[in-house]
Motif scaffolding. Sequence first.
Motif, PDB file in Angstrom:
ATOM      1  N   LYS A 190      -3.226  -7.077  -1.626  1.00  0.00           N
ATOM      2  CA  LYS A 190      -4.363  -7.348  -0.743  1.00  0.00           C
ATOM      3  C   LYS A 190      -5.570  -7.787  -1.562  1.00  0.00           C
ATOM      4  O   LYS A 190      -5.943  -7.130  -2.538  1.00  0.00           O
ATOM      5  CB  LYS A 190      -4.702  -6.089   0.070  1.00  0.00           C
ATOM      6  CG  LYS A 190      -3.592  -5.648   1.028  1.00  0.00           C
ATOM      7  CD  LYS A 190      -3.262  -6.717   2.050  1.00  0.00           C
ATOM      8  CE  LYS A 190      -2.153  -6.282   3.002  1.00  0.00           C
ATOM      9  NZ  LYS A 190      -1.739  -7.367   3.904  1.00  0.00           N
ATOM     10  N   ALA A 241       0.813  -1.219   0.000  1.00  0.00           N
ATOM     11  CA  ALA A 241       0.000   0.000   0.000  1.00  0.00           C
ATOM     12  C   ALA A 241       0.844   1.266   0.000  1.00  0.00           C
ATOM     13  O   ALA A 241       0.310   2.362  -0.193  1.00  0.00           O
ATOM     14  CB  ALA A 241      -0.921   0.007   1.217  1.00  0.00           C
ATOM     15  N   PRO A 250      -9.706  -9.033  -2.120  1.00  0.00           N
ATOM     16  CA  PRO A 250     -11.006  -8.519  -1.638  1.00  0.00           C
ATOM     17  C   PRO A 250     -11.340  -9.004  -0.228  1.00  0.00           C
ATOM     18  O   PRO A 250     -11.882  -8.255   0.578  1.00  0.00           O
ATOM     19  CB  PRO A 250     -11.988  -9.052  -2.676  1.00  0.00           C
ATOM     20  CG  PRO A 250     -11.170  -9.199  -3.927  1.00  0.00           C
ATOM     21  CD  PRO A 250      -9.806  -9.630  -3.460  1.00  0.00           C
ATOM     22  N   TYR A 304      -0.713  -0.344  -7.242  1.00  0.00           N
ATOM     23  CA  TYR A 304      -0.285  -1.200  -8.356  1.00  0.00           C
ATOM     24  C   TYR A 304       0.967  -0.679  -9.058  1.00  0.00           C
ATOM     25  O   TYR A 304       1.681  -1.451  -9.712  1.00  0.00           O
ATOM     26  CB  TYR A 304      -1.439  -1.401  -9.342  1.00  0.00           C
ATOM     27  CG  TYR A 304      -2.543  -2.267  -8.782  1.00  0.00           C
ATOM     28  CD1 TYR A 304      -2.399  -3.638  -8.720  1.00  0.00           C
ATOM     29  CD2 TYR A 304      -3.702  -1.697  -8.280  1.00  0.00           C
ATOM     30  CE1 TYR A 304      -3.396  -4.444  -8.186  1.00  0.00           C
ATOM     31  CE2 TYR A 304      -4.702  -2.488  -7.741  1.00  0.00           C
ATOM     32  CZ  TYR A 304      -4.552  -3.868  -7.698  1.00  0.00           C
ATOM     33  OH  TYR A 304      -5.541  -4.658  -7.149  1.00  0.00           O
ATOM     34  N   GLU A 315      -9.053  -4.718   2.496  1.00  0.00           N
ATOM     35  CA  GLU A 315      -8.175  -3.581   2.183  1.00  0.00           C
ATOM     36  C   GLU A 315      -7.728  -3.585   0.717  1.00  0.00           C
ATOM     37  O   GLU A 315      -6.698  -3.012   0.386  1.00  0.00           O
ATOM     38  CB  GLU A 315      -6.942  -3.587   3.104  1.00  0.00           C
ATOM     39  CG  GLU A 315      -7.225  -3.215   4.549  1.00  0.00           C
ATOM     40  CD  GLU A 315      -7.507  -1.721   4.750  1.00  0.00           C
ATOM     41  OE1 GLU A 315      -8.004  -1.063   3.827  1.00  0.00           O
ATOM     42  OE2 GLU A 315      -7.210  -1.222   5.845  1.00  0.00           O
ATOM     43  N   VAL A 316      -8.522  -4.200  -0.146  1.00  0.00           N
ATOM     44  CA  VAL A 316      -8.106  -4.316  -1.556  1.00  0.00           C
ATOM     45  C   VAL A 316      -7.929  -2.947  -2.211  1.00  0.00           C
ATOM     46  O   VAL A 316      -7.102  -2.777  -3.114  1.00  0.00           O
ATOM     47  CB  VAL A 316      -9.103  -5.203  -2.340  1.00  0.00           C
ATOM     48  CG1 VAL A 316     -10.461  -4.531  -2.458  1.00  0.00           C
ATOM     49  CG2 VAL A 316      -8.563  -5.567  -3.712  1.00  0.00           C
ATOM     50  N   SER A 317      -8.659  -1.965  -1.729  1.00  0.00           N
ATOM     51  CA  SER A 317      -8.576  -0.626  -2.335  1.00  0.00           C
ATOM     52  C   SER A 317      -7.243   0.057  -2.059  1.00  0.00           C
ATOM     53  O   SER A 317      -6.933   1.077  -2.656  1.00  0.00           O
ATOM     54  CB  SER A 317      -9.718   0.256  -1.823  1.00  0.00           C
ATOM     55  OG  SER A 317      -9.562   0.471  -0.428  1.00  0.00           O
ATOM     56  N   ARG A 318      -6.438  -0.501  -1.137  1.00  0.00           N
ATOM     57  CA  ARG A 318      -5.175   0.146  -0.760  1.00  0.00           C
ATOM     58  C   ARG A 318      -3.999  -0.289  -1.634  1.00  0.00           C
ATOM     59  O   ARG A 318      -2.897   0.269  -1.514  1.00  0.00           O
ATOM     60  CB  ARG A 318      -4.843  -0.174   0.715  1.00  0.00           C
ATOM     61  CG  ARG A 318      -5.957   0.168   1.674  1.00  0.00           C
ATOM     62  CD  ARG A 318      -6.223   1.665   1.735  1.00  0.00           C
ATOM     63  NE  ARG A 318      -5.151   2.381   2.389  1.00  0.00           N
ATOM     64  CZ  ARG A 318      -5.092   2.615   3.712  1.00  0.00           C
ATOM     65  NH1 ARG A 318      -6.046   2.179   4.495  1.00  0.00           N
ATOM     66  NH2 ARG A 318      -4.092   3.297   4.236  1.00  0.00           N
ATOM     67  N   ASN A 319      -4.206  -1.278  -2.499  1.00  0.00           N
ATOM     68  CA  ASN A 319      -3.090  -1.748  -3.330  1.00  0.00           C
ATOM     69  C   ASN A 319      -2.552  -0.617  -4.200  1.00  0.00           C
ATOM     70  O   ASN A 319      -3.305   0.045  -4.904  1.00  0.00           O
ATOM     71  CB  ASN A 319      -3.548  -2.898  -4.239  1.00  0.00           C
ATOM     72  CG  ASN A 319      -3.760  -4.184  -3.484  1.00  0.00           C
ATOM     73  OD1 ASN A 319      -3.049  -4.483  -2.527  1.00  0.00           O
ATOM     74  ND2 ASN A 319      -4.749  -4.969  -3.908  1.00  0.00           N
ATOM     75  N   TRP A 332      -9.595 -14.162  -7.856  1.00  0.00           N
ATOM     76  CA  TRP A 332      -9.078 -12.790  -8.012  1.00  0.00           C
ATOM     77  C   TRP A 332      -7.550 -12.810  -8.104  1.00  0.00           C
ATOM     78  O   TRP A 332      -6.958 -12.165  -8.987  1.00  0.00           O
ATOM     79  CB  TRP A 332      -9.536 -11.938  -6.825  1.00  0.00           C
ATOM     80  CG  TRP A 332      -9.166 -10.490  -6.890  1.00  0.00           C
ATOM     81  CD1 TRP A 332      -9.907  -9.474  -7.415  1.00  0.00           C
ATOM     82  CD2 TRP A 332      -7.966  -9.884  -6.382  1.00  0.00           C
ATOM     83  NE1 TRP A 332      -9.243  -8.282  -7.276  1.00  0.00           N
ATOM     84  CE2 TRP A 332      -8.049  -8.507  -6.644  1.00  0.00           C
ATOM     85  CE3 TRP A 332      -6.828 -10.375  -5.733  1.00  0.00           C
ATOM     86  CZ2 TRP A 332      -7.042  -7.611  -6.285  1.00  0.00           C
ATOM     87  CZ3 TRP A 332      -5.820  -9.492  -5.378  1.00  0.00           C
ATOM     88  CH2 TRP A 332      -5.929  -8.132  -5.654  1.00  0.00           C
TER      89      TRP A 332
END
Length: 212
Positions: free
Chosen positions: A117, A100, A119, A129, A123-127, A153
């Motif tokens: 991370k 993150a 789903p 990329y 905290e998947v939104s914190r990756n 995923w």
Amino acid sequence: MLRITEIFYSLQGEAKTSGLPTVFVRLTGCPLRCQYCDTAYAFSGGIQISMAEVLDQVASFGARYVTVTGGEPLAQPNCLRLMEKLCDAGYQVSLETSGALDIAGVDPRVSIVMDLKTPGSAEVSRNMYANLALLERKDQVKFVICDRQDFSWASFKVREYDLLARVGEVLFSPSVGQQDAAELADWILAERLPVRFQMQLHKILWGDKPGV
Ligand code: SF4
């Protein structure tokens, strides 16, 4: 100065150096809250220690491998300097990071073990990329799998980012108490995915507790 939760000597329980005697430097603090987190005791507290004292404590164990972990160690800016100094001192240094935070400043001698991370982590939104473009063959990407949706995923992300060509190894771990380990192993084999299945060796040996 660094805020440190614990410095201890144990067997590395994960990744490609699994089983090797290692000094762990656990930095305090993490901006994430993964629902399966097993190191919530490192979110706060800890003690302020000088860089020199950290290096002295690490040296006292006489080990070859040092893992800088957390919490999220990169949340403390001085973590970058600590890893440089550990490399300068001749240790084989690895960093365990959530994926993150920006890894651009990490010393190129450090082997990075970076999470993506899922789903199921919440905290998947914190990756971040953009970090993937900075990883090399010395590095590893780790997925903690909570359920079948996470497996699908993660398999998709491995292919989407061509991770098997980009990094040295891709790691799939079952989330303890949530994903049956043998079931995950079966899925990996059925999918013909050349990722490394791993279980946390230190928990098998000593249970889920700090300092091991
Ligand atoms: S990133 Fe690591 S330390 Fe932070 S909440 Fe997630 S599992 Fe816990």
